[in-house]
Enzyme design. Structure first.
Site, PDB file in Angstrom:
ATOM      1  N   LYS A  53       1.171  -0.953  -0.418  1.00 21.45           N
ATOM      2  CA  LYS A  53       0.084  -0.124  -0.291  1.00 21.45           C
ATOM      3  C   LYS A  53       0.497   1.148  -0.128  1.00 21.45           C
ATOM      4  CE  LYS A  53      -3.947  -2.297   2.016  1.00 21.45           C
ATOM      5  NZ  LYS A  53      -3.883  -2.679   3.848  1.00 21.45           N
ATOM      6  N   GLN A  97      -4.925  -1.367  10.094  1.00 23.30           N
ATOM      7  CA  GLN A  97      -4.844  -2.888   9.311  1.00 23.30           C
ATOM      8  C   GLN A  97      -5.227  -3.939   9.891  1.00 23.30           C
ATOM      9  OE1 GLN A  97      -4.062  -3.238   5.949  1.00 23.30           O
ATOM     10  NE2 GLN A  97      -4.149  -5.516   6.703  1.00 23.30           N
ATOM     11  N   ASP A 120     -11.005   3.605   4.139  1.00 24.33           N
ATOM     12  CA  ASP A 120     -11.476   1.826   4.572  1.00 24.33           C
ATOM     13  C   ASP A 120     -13.267   0.857   4.207  1.00 24.33           C
ATOM     14  OD1 ASP A 120      -9.656  -0.845   4.107  1.00 24.33           O
ATOM     15  OD2 ASP A 120      -8.740   0.221   6.389  1.00 24.33           O
TER      16      ASP A 120
HETATM   17  N1  GUN Z   1      -7.236  -6.757   6.102  1.00 24.10           N
HETATM   18  C1  GUN Z   1      -8.198  -7.508   5.083  1.00 24.10           C
HETATM   19  N2  GUN Z   1      -7.883  -6.591   4.030  1.00 24.10           N
HETATM   20  C2  GUN Z   1      -8.354  -5.296   4.568  1.00 24.10           C
HETATM   21  C3  GUN Z   1      -8.829  -3.799   4.050  1.00 24.10           C
HETATM   22  O1  GUN Z   1      -9.151  -3.980   2.994  1.00 24.10           O
HETATM   23  N3  GUN Z   1      -8.290  -2.911   5.408  1.00 24.10           N
HETATM   24  C4  GUN Z   1      -7.538  -3.755   6.446  1.00 24.10           C
HETATM   25  N4  GUN Z   1      -7.891  -1.844   7.245  1.00 24.10           N
HETATM   26  N5  GUN Z   1      -6.708  -4.149   6.580  1.00 24.10           N
HETATM   27  C5  GUN Z   1      -7.076  -5.754   5.849  1.00 24.10           C
END
Ligand code: GUN
Length: 292
Positions: A53, A97, A120
């Site tokens: 990311k 995350q 998110d």
């Molecule tokens: N863990 C797995 N997918 C995601 C996501 O889209 N966002 C976040 N913050 N954690 C994740």
């Protein structure tokens, strides 16, 4: 006849190209989009996602901040970090995350994020906006990526029977809202581990979204001939023939389902790359509406 592959890598590259152009326009108008990614603990898979990311931000000319906190970080320390980022005018998007270590109250952390920076789309305010079909909210990245893949592959959703397997807040539930929303107009079944006769339910699907996180759960006989399959599963399974000792596999048995479906996403190279691409889109949306 084997299905057409839905190429997530190519679609993600197209979305990222759009983002790069939009970021340049925003920069010319004086705003550099900024994303903060917070990770607690040292789960290797999560670190790979977070690194990707942050790297993608760099490639698009975004400002980014990676905040890696030790596994022992307290709830208070994590909430303080979120509060600092909420107040930082250079940060437009904040992502914590998931999953955090078990001593962290994840729901409370999500509620602490400024909804205008919740790229998110997990904050209750954004969940409500999605349910209300309010475009001002943030749509969770993975379901948004699945919708874009269906659109790019020209798979019609209006009037289609869509079956989603998995009711998570990250994928299954928002996916059900997106597919049943006005404009998408699918008829949605949200199935899960307690669904009676899951194979029969899946056989109704013109569009099957597999998001359970169980490798190879969905078998060829479960697929309606001509269906479109979006495999959201990214499961690490042991593979001694690989240098890493593991490989990634989906929730769908690809070789079986490929024989019945008209279109299918591979794993890797399907939904995975789309999640990051849609995160970049959401960060741009935040930067546009939330300028310093
Ligand atoms: N863990 C797995 N997918 C995601 C996501 O889209 N966002 C976040 N913050 N954690 C994740």
């Amino acid at each position: 006849m084997p299905a057409t592959l839905i190429d997530g890598k190519a679609t993600a590259a197209k979305v990222l190209g759009e983002c790069r152009a939009d970021a340049a326009d925003l920069a010319a108008a004086g705003t550099i989009p900024g994303l903060a990614v917070v990770i607690v603990g040292d789960a290797p898979a999560s670190h790979v996602y977070v690194t990707n990311k942050v790297r993608t931000c760099g490639e698009l000319g975004f400002h980014s901040e990676k905040i890696a906190l030790p596994a022992e970080t307290t709830q208070r320390e994590l909430l303080d970090t979120v509060a600092r980022l909420n107040a930082d005018p250079a940060i437009h998007g904040i992502l914590v995350q998931s999953p955090p270590p078990p001593h962290i109250d994840e729901a409370a952390v999500i509620r602490a994020i400024d909804p205008a920076k919740d790229v998110d789309g997990f904050h209750p305010e954004n969940v409500a906006r999605l349910a209300l079909e309010d475009p001002a909210g943030f749509v969770p990245c993975t379901p948004a990526g699945c919708m874009r893949l269906l659109a790019e592959a020209a798979i019609p959703t209006a009037g289609a029977e869509a079956v989603i397997v998995g009711r998570s807040m990250i994928v299954g539930k928002p996916m059900a809202l997106l597919l049943s929303a006005r404009g998408a107009d699918a008829t949605v079944t949200l199935a899960h581990s307690r669904t009676r006769d899951l194979p029969a339910v899946c056989r109704r699907a013109d569009i099957l979204i597999a998001a359970v996180g169980r490798p190879g759960m969905i078998r060829g006989e479960w697929i309606k001939p001509g269906a479109a399959i979006i495999d959201v599963g990214i499961n690490r399974v042991p593979d001694p023939s690989k240098k890493s000792g593991h490989r990634l596999t989906g929730d769908v048995v690809f070789d079986e389902c490929n024989e019945h479906a008209a279109a299918i996403t591979p794993v890797p190279g399907g939904v995975g790359p789309m999640t990051i691409a849609m995160l970049m889109k959401n960060t741009l949306q935040a930067a546009r509406s939330n300028k310093p």
